[in-house]
Write a protein that holds these residues in place. Structure first.
Motif, PDB file in Angstrom:
ATOM      1  N   LEU A   1       0.454  -1.171   0.350  1.00 21.07           N
ATOM      2  CA  LEU A   1      -0.265  -0.514   0.339  1.00 21.07           C
ATOM      3  C   LEU A   1       0.535   1.345  -0.073  1.00 21.07           C
ATOM      4  O   LEU A   1       2.006   1.648   0.211  1.00 21.07           O
ATOM      5  CB  LEU A   1      -0.998   0.221   1.168  1.00 21.07           C
ATOM      6  CG  LEU A   1      -1.903   1.335   1.071  1.00 21.07           C
ATOM      7  CD1 LEU A   1      -2.979   0.771   1.616  1.00 21.07           C
ATOM      8  CD2 LEU A   1      -1.459   2.400   1.811  1.00 21.07           C
ATOM      9  N   TYR A   2       0.601   2.391  -1.151  1.00 18.38           N
ATOM     10  CA  TYR A   2       1.014   3.829  -0.589  1.00 18.38           C
ATOM     11  C   TYR A   2       0.328   4.537  -1.044  1.00 18.38           C
ATOM     12  O   TYR A   2      -0.530   4.322  -1.580  1.00 18.38           O
ATOM     13  CB  TYR A   2       2.345   3.563  -2.285  1.00 18.38           C
ATOM     14  CG  TYR A   2       2.284   4.893  -2.770  1.00 18.38           C
ATOM     15  CD1 TYR A   2       3.245   5.353  -1.676  1.00 18.38           C
ATOM     16  CD2 TYR A   2       2.531   5.798  -3.747  1.00 18.38           C
ATOM     17  CE1 TYR A   2       4.058   7.069  -2.290  1.00 18.38           C
ATOM     18  CE2 TYR A   2       2.762   6.504  -4.046  1.00 18.38           C
ATOM     19  CZ  TYR A   2       3.829   7.330  -2.771  1.00 18.38           C
ATOM     20  OH  TYR A   2       3.948   8.969  -3.493  1.00 18.38           O
ATOM     21  N   ALA A   3       0.588   5.511  -0.001  1.00 20.18           N
ATOM     22  CA  ALA A   3      -0.725   6.414   0.573  1.00 20.18           C
ATOM     23  C   ALA A   3      -0.448   7.471   0.389  1.00 20.18           C
ATOM     24  O   ALA A   3       0.961   8.344   1.022  1.00 20.18           O
ATOM     25  CB  ALA A   3      -1.502   6.551   1.834  1.00 20.18           C
ATOM     26  N   ARG A   4      -0.717   9.043  -0.409  1.00 24.38           N
ATOM     27  CA  ARG A   4      -0.573  10.500   0.055  1.00 24.38           C
ATOM     28  C   ARG A   4      -1.261  10.956  -0.105  1.00 24.38           C
ATOM     29  O   ARG A   4      -2.517  11.038  -0.546  1.00 24.38           O
ATOM     30  CB  ARG A   4       0.013  10.987  -1.663  1.00 24.38           C
ATOM     31  CG  ARG A   4       1.324  10.362  -2.267  1.00 24.38           C
ATOM     32  CD  ARG A   4       1.714  10.893  -2.898  1.00 24.38           C
ATOM     33  NE  ARG A   4       1.925  11.908  -3.477  1.00 24.38           N
ATOM     34  CZ  ARG A   4       1.568  13.540  -4.241  1.00 24.38           C
ATOM     35  NH1 ARG A   4       0.558  13.068  -5.135  1.00 24.38           N
ATOM     36  NH2 ARG A   4       2.232  14.647  -3.668  1.00 24.38           N
ATOM     37  N   ILE A   5      -1.306  11.533   1.602  1.00 23.86           N
ATOM     38  CA  ILE A   5      -1.993  12.837   1.681  1.00 23.86           C
ATOM     39  C   ILE A   5      -2.531  13.861   2.638  1.00 23.86           C
ATOM     40  O   ILE A   5      -0.954  13.824   2.884  1.00 23.86           O
ATOM     41  CB  ILE A   5      -2.629  11.911   3.758  1.00 23.86           C
ATOM     42  CG1 ILE A   5      -3.007   9.984   2.907  1.00 23.86           C
ATOM     43  CG2 ILE A   5      -3.928  12.839   4.046  1.00 23.86           C
ATOM     44  CD1 ILE A   5      -3.642   9.346   4.266  1.00 23.86           C
ATOM     45  N   LYS A   6      -3.031  14.922   1.966  1.00 26.91           N
ATOM     46  CA  LYS A   6      -3.177  16.541   2.123  1.00 26.91           C
ATOM     47  C   LYS A   6      -3.819  16.754   3.571  1.00 26.91           C
ATOM     48  O   LYS A   6      -5.020  16.012   3.547  1.00 26.91           O
ATOM     49  CB  LYS A   6      -3.772  17.197   1.260  1.00 26.91           C
ATOM     50  CG  LYS A   6      -3.410  18.464   0.897  1.00 26.91           C
ATOM     51  CD  LYS A   6      -2.250  19.351   1.263  1.00 26.91           C
ATOM     52  CE  LYS A   6      -1.747  20.470   1.117  1.00 26.91           C
ATOM     53  NZ  LYS A   6      -0.561  21.109   1.406  1.00 26.91           N
ATOM     54  N   ILE A   7      -3.082  17.044   4.758  1.00 24.42           N
ATOM     55  CA  ILE A   7      -3.724  17.970   5.456  1.00 24.42           C
ATOM     56  C   ILE A   7      -4.098  18.808   5.230  1.00 24.42           C
ATOM     57  O   ILE A   7      -3.344  19.884   5.120  1.00 24.42           O
ATOM     58  CB  ILE A   7      -3.090  17.823   6.618  1.00 24.42           C
ATOM     59  CG1 ILE A   7      -2.294  16.105   6.774  1.00 24.42           C
ATOM     60  CG2 ILE A   7      -3.297  17.521   8.194  1.00 24.42           C
ATOM     61  CD1 ILE A   7      -3.266  15.056   6.843  1.00 24.42           C
ATOM     62  N   LEU A   8      -5.981  19.482   6.093  1.00 23.19           N
ATOM     63  CA  LEU A   8      -6.148  20.308   5.520  1.00 23.19           C
ATOM     64  C   LEU A   8      -6.771  21.197   6.929  1.00 23.19           C
ATOM     65  O   LEU A   8      -7.010  22.316   6.983  1.00 23.19           O
ATOM     66  CB  LEU A   8      -7.690  20.216   4.570  1.00 23.19           C
ATOM     67  CG  LEU A   8      -7.076  19.443   3.316  1.00 23.19           C
ATOM     68  CD1 LEU A   8      -8.348  19.257   2.749  1.00 23.19           C
ATOM     69  CD2 LEU A   8      -6.120  20.404   2.877  1.00 23.19           C
ATOM     70  N   THR A   9      -7.021  20.053   8.114  1.00 24.05           N
ATOM     71  CA  THR A   9      -7.222  20.781   9.123  1.00 24.05           C
ATOM     72  C   THR A   9      -6.669  19.696  10.418  1.00 24.05           C
ATOM     73  O   THR A   9      -6.154  19.205  10.176  1.00 24.05           O
ATOM     74  CB  THR A   9      -8.562  20.874   9.660  1.00 24.05           C
ATOM     75  OG1 THR A   9      -8.839  19.181   9.667  1.00 24.05           O
ATOM     76  CG2 THR A   9      -9.796  21.526   8.458  1.00 24.05           C
ATOM     77  N   GLU A  10      -6.981  20.235  11.687  1.00 29.74           N
ATOM     78  CA  GLU A  10      -6.600  20.175  13.285  1.00 29.74           C
ATOM     79  C   GLU A  10      -6.717  18.323  12.772  1.00 29.74           C
ATOM     80  O   GLU A  10      -6.024  17.223  13.517  1.00 29.74           O
ATOM     81  CB  GLU A  10      -5.992  20.712  13.801  1.00 29.74           C
ATOM     82  CG  GLU A  10      -5.652  22.387  14.212  1.00 29.74           C
ATOM     83  CD  GLU A  10      -3.969  21.585  14.013  1.00 29.74           C
ATOM     84  OE1 GLU A  10      -4.126  21.180  15.006  1.00 29.74           O
ATOM     85  OE2 GLU A  10      -4.049  22.911  13.706  1.00 29.74           O
ATOM     86  N   LYS A  11      -8.005  18.830  12.630  1.00 23.98           N
ATOM     87  CA  LYS A  11      -8.169  17.017  13.078  1.00 23.98           C
ATOM     88  C   LYS A  11      -7.461  16.446  11.910  1.00 23.98           C
ATOM     89  O   LYS A  11      -7.627  15.058  11.545  1.00 23.98           O
ATOM     90  CB  LYS A  11     -10.262  16.753  12.465  1.00 23.98           C
ATOM     91  CG  LYS A  11     -10.757  15.536  13.097  1.00 23.98           C
ATOM     92  CD  LYS A  11     -12.234  15.739  12.785  1.00 23.98           C
ATOM     93  CE  LYS A  11     -12.176  13.780  12.983  1.00 23.98           C
ATOM     94  NZ  LYS A  11     -12.186  13.503  14.438  1.00 23.98           N
ATOM     95  N   GLY A  12      -7.621  17.085  10.808  1.00 28.26           N
ATOM     96  CA  GLY A  12      -6.784  15.864   9.671  1.00 28.26           C
ATOM     97  C   GLY A  12      -4.793  15.398  10.299  1.00 28.26           C
ATOM     98  O   GLY A  12      -5.252  14.160   9.181  1.00 28.26           O
ATOM     99  N   LYS A  13      -4.740  15.884  11.339  1.00 28.97           N
ATOM    100  CA  LYS A  13      -3.682  15.497  11.622  1.00 28.97           C
ATOM    101  C   LYS A  13      -3.976  14.207  11.614  1.00 28.97           C
ATOM    102  O   LYS A  13      -2.689  13.886  12.388  1.00 28.97           O
ATOM    103  CB  LYS A  13      -2.804  16.592  12.183  1.00 28.97           C
ATOM    104  CG  LYS A  13      -2.398  18.071  12.098  1.00 28.97           C
ATOM    105  CD  LYS A  13      -2.115  18.378  12.653  1.00 28.97           C
ATOM    106  CE  LYS A  13      -1.483  18.876  13.990  1.00 28.97           C
ATOM    107  NZ  LYS A  13      -1.416  20.017  14.793  1.00 28.97           N
TER     108      LYS A  13
END
Length: 744
Positions: free
Chosen positions: A179-191
């Motif tokens: 598995l390979y994942a790229r995630i963009k964090i947009l809010t504090e909860k996203g962290k």
């Protein structure tokens, strides 16, 4: 002896056009399932589809014991890089494109050192062209300026984070999933997405090659250099559920996080993937690839039958399609909406976009369910055989003059008195062996006075048959975790066993494997679901019984007194039957009496008026499934707001702070209220001397034909304020197993 058709050589070169490649170190891989010595190249399995083959591959016929002994005696040493996986070779010789592949992968790092001196005339020195592992950074995608600057996503408004890219690659030839994942964090909860937990089965599987990094919005790259923590999630019997846990470093709002890992499994396994396309986050783009094995397989789940082919069940949005070819199966998909987590929704894995692969020894669904059902039914009958010992037990439980229903009730009660290890603790095979216990038939379960849910269900069937009545087994799904999909040819969909007994001209469904389940009722998770059942002369796809609102009731009564100083005292009595009684009885069984008191107190306290204090006094009938479960609470605190000569009291007591269930203008998922029920509230409040009721809320009646009914009535006198409230939720459960019947 080692036999080889390859001449010995110390170095060699391979010319390709004008480019000359001199001696390159090689690797030695021993493939146990093929009984061959294999020369092959290493492949990084977690960065995409299988890479082009490199150089020359050779296989040598060899006895595995001779090879092992010879390597030890001749001090043959092989040094491999960490986290490398090696591809078994099925052809004798395969040529690749060395110039192209060496340019792509660089120089090699594997060294083969050793010498065969014992076998004169049979020197073997294996060399091959290898590729090296690219640096981790080159495996990861480089972010675009737009991705770095992104602060929100119009495709997923208010999302805490989004997948920029997600890739799953499965290769049953290499015995790995990645598995390979790229995630963009947009809010504090996203962290929260920076904390990664990878569950796996610890006996035959392992997690390797964990890599990761954090990229800040200014382009700063912070690699993950920590060591993942290994956690034991569950150890029960022969099951060992593990998890690798790690956290990506210095994650901030605006960061992009990337990680990858490989799930490797033993050579003797073939593990087709299940692609769950929808995630909890919006997915901009995803890629899935599966390279199935070409080996001849036998299916453990299909009783050792030889596999005749690979099948898959797709549930995809319009326009998305799995592509198949010589390189395997491939799916690229974009703009995948997130699975929305909402209250009272069905198990969304049964509704979400997904592709389920499986190897099968059958060519059609009808053939699969018919033949697998025969195997299952035979095993049920073997285990639940009414032996002489079981018949002797029945004679001790029932009386000859008992009616069939009386016999059934006594048999059901006898089974309920046994230890149910699904609610206490499963005993391992080693523990049973140490105690001299074996589990082969219903005789063994009765003898040891314990069994898991399915074993106790089959014991009930055996005892019922021994009493001269017909009894059938039925395998069903657990509606709390999944729904039955007949087109998906996998028996493991069916989680639990229930029993069916014809009584007085009607089939009655029983759930003796659910501790404290009422006689002739099912746990709600086994209602309205499809499965496979025994019938006279065979098996059939069927649906289990449902529930009506009369099967489950919650009756709440409050007797309260308000003093002149505003202090409140009194008691609350709640009586449960059906699904709610079973929920709390099993909760008490799994925890303890004191913890259960606190839990039910906390649940009710949230709905009380401000400043009202509850304390659970005691339970009544916690182990008596034949009668309602009762809970008594002590009430104290204060209630009401004084303004001049008036005191304003909440019109509703039990629901004073209850939150509406469905407040959003738009709902994404169907509604599943689990089971129908009846809720009745009665409250009497004695008023202080000198107080009189000036006004009360208006009576309300809201009929919803076929779905629900609501009535509330209020009354006030010089000394007492009282109200009654009735809510009936009468949901039809037909078609739930097929994804129908849910409210929208």
């Amino acid at each position: 002896m080692l036999n080889s058709a390859i001449s010995a050589a110390y170095d060699f070169s391979l010319r390709n056009g004008e480019q000359n490649f001199s001696t390159v170190p090689c690797c030695l891989s021993y493939v146990t399932e093929l009984d061959r010595l294999v020369l092959c190249y290493p492949i990084v399995a977690n960065v995409g589809p299988p890479k082009p083959r490199l150089g020359i591959k050779v296989t040598l016929d060899c006895n595995r014991r001779d090879l092992r002994n010879s390597c030890q005696k001749e001090k043959l040493q092989v040094v491999f890089p960490r986290n490398f996986l090696f591809e078994p070779v099925f052809s004798q010789v395969e040529l690749g494109h060395p110039e192209r592949d060496l340019k792509r992968f660089g120089s090699a790092f594997v060294l083969l050192r050793g010498l065969f001196e014992r076998f004169r005339g049979y020197f073997l020195l294996l060399w091959a062209l290898l590729c090296s592992v690219p640096a981790v950074a080159s495996d990861f995608q480089q972010p675009t300026p737009e991705e770095l600057k992104m602060t929100s996503d119009p495709a997923a408004p208010d999302a805490p984070a989004v997948f920029l890219f997600r890739q799953e690659v499965s290769d049953d030839k290499l015995h790995m999933h990645s598995l390979y994942a790229r995630i963009k964090i947009l809010t504090e909860k996203g962290k929260d997405n920076a904390d990664v937990e990878i569950p796996y089965e610890g006996r035959s599987f392992s997690i390797r090659g964990i890599q990761g990094r954090t990229i800040h919005s200014d382009g700063t790259v912070i690699p993950f250099t920590g060591k993942p923590i290994e956690k034991l999630l569950l150890k029960q019997g022969n099951v060992r559920e593990m998890a690798k846990v790690f956290s990506l470093p210095d994650v901030q709002v605006g960061s992009i996080i990337e990680y990858e890992y490989v799930l490797a499994y033993e050579d003797g396994y073939a593990v087709p993937p299940r692609w769950y396309i929808q995630q909890l986050l919006y997915v901009h783009k995803a890629h899935y690839h599966f390279n199935p094995t070409q080996r001849e397989l036998t299916s453990n789940s299909e009783h050792g039958n030889t596999v005749v082919g690979l099948m898959y069940t797709p549930m995809l949005p319009p326009g998305a399609q799995v592509r198949s070819g010589l390189d395997g199966y491939d799916l690229t998909i974009e703009k995948v909406p997130a699975m929305v987590d909402e209250e009272y929704m069905p198990p969304m894995e049964s509704f979400s976009y997904r592709v389920l692969f499986y190897y099968s020894s059958y060519r059609s669904g009808d053939e699969f369910w018919k033949q697998q059902g025969k195997y299952w039914s035979k095993n049920m009958d073997r285990f639940a055989q009414p032996s002489a010992k079981v018949q002797a037990v029945v004679q001790q439980i029932v009386a000859p003059s008992d009616t069939q229903e009386q016999k059934l009730r006594k048999i059901y009660a006898a089974v309920m008195q046994l230890e149910n290890t699904s609610f206490t603790r499963e005993h391992s095979a080693a523990e049973n062996k140490a105690e001299g216990l074996k589990i082969k038939t219903a005789d063994d379960i009765w003898e040891q006075k314990r069994g898991n849910s399915d074993e106790l269900t089959l014991l009930f069937i055996a005892l019922t048959r021994a009493a001269g009545m017909k009894a059938y087994a039925m395998a069903v799904t657990n509606r709390n975790s999944g729904l039955f999909v007949q087109s998906y040819l996998d028996w493991d969909q069916l989680d639990d066993d229930i029993a069916i007994v014809p009584l007085n001209g009607k089939e009655i469904f029983f759930d003796p494997g659910q501790r404290y389940c009422e006689f002739g009722k099912l746990h709600w998770k086994h209602t309205f679901v499809q499965g496979v059942r025994q019938v006279e002369g065979g098996i059939a796809i069927a649906e289990s019984n449902g529930m009506t609102y009369a099967d489950t009731s919650i009756v709440r009564f409050a007797d309260l007194t308000l003093n002149e100083d505003g202090k409140l005292q009194g008691l609350i009595r709640i009586t449960f039957t059906g699904g709610e009684a079973l929920r709390w009885r099993q909760h008490i069984l799994k925890t303890d009496d004191e913890e259960a008191k606190k839990d039910i107190q906390d649940e009710l306290q949230k709905e009380m008026p401000a400043d009202v204090i509850l304390k659970t006094n005691h339970f009544l009938g916690a182990t008596d499934y034949d009668h309602p479960l009762m809970v008594i609470f002590d009430v104290s605190g204060s209630m009401g707001t004084a303004t001049g000569k008036r005191v304003f009291l909440p019109g509703s007591f039990f629901e004073a702070n209850a939150k509406p269930l469905f407040v959003h203008e738009k709902r994404e998922n169907p509604v599943d209220l689990r089971f129908p029920y009846l809720l009745r509230d009665t409250v009497t409040l004695a008023l202080p001397t000198g107080f009189a009721v000036e006004s009360v809320p208006k009576d309300v009646e809201i009929p919803l034909p076929q779905f629900a009914d609501f009535v509330s009535k209020y009354k006030g006198t010089d000394t007492v304020y009282a109200y009654g409230r009735l809510l009936v939720v009468a949901l039809c459960g037909e078609g739930i197993s097929a994804g129908q019947g849910f409210l929208r």
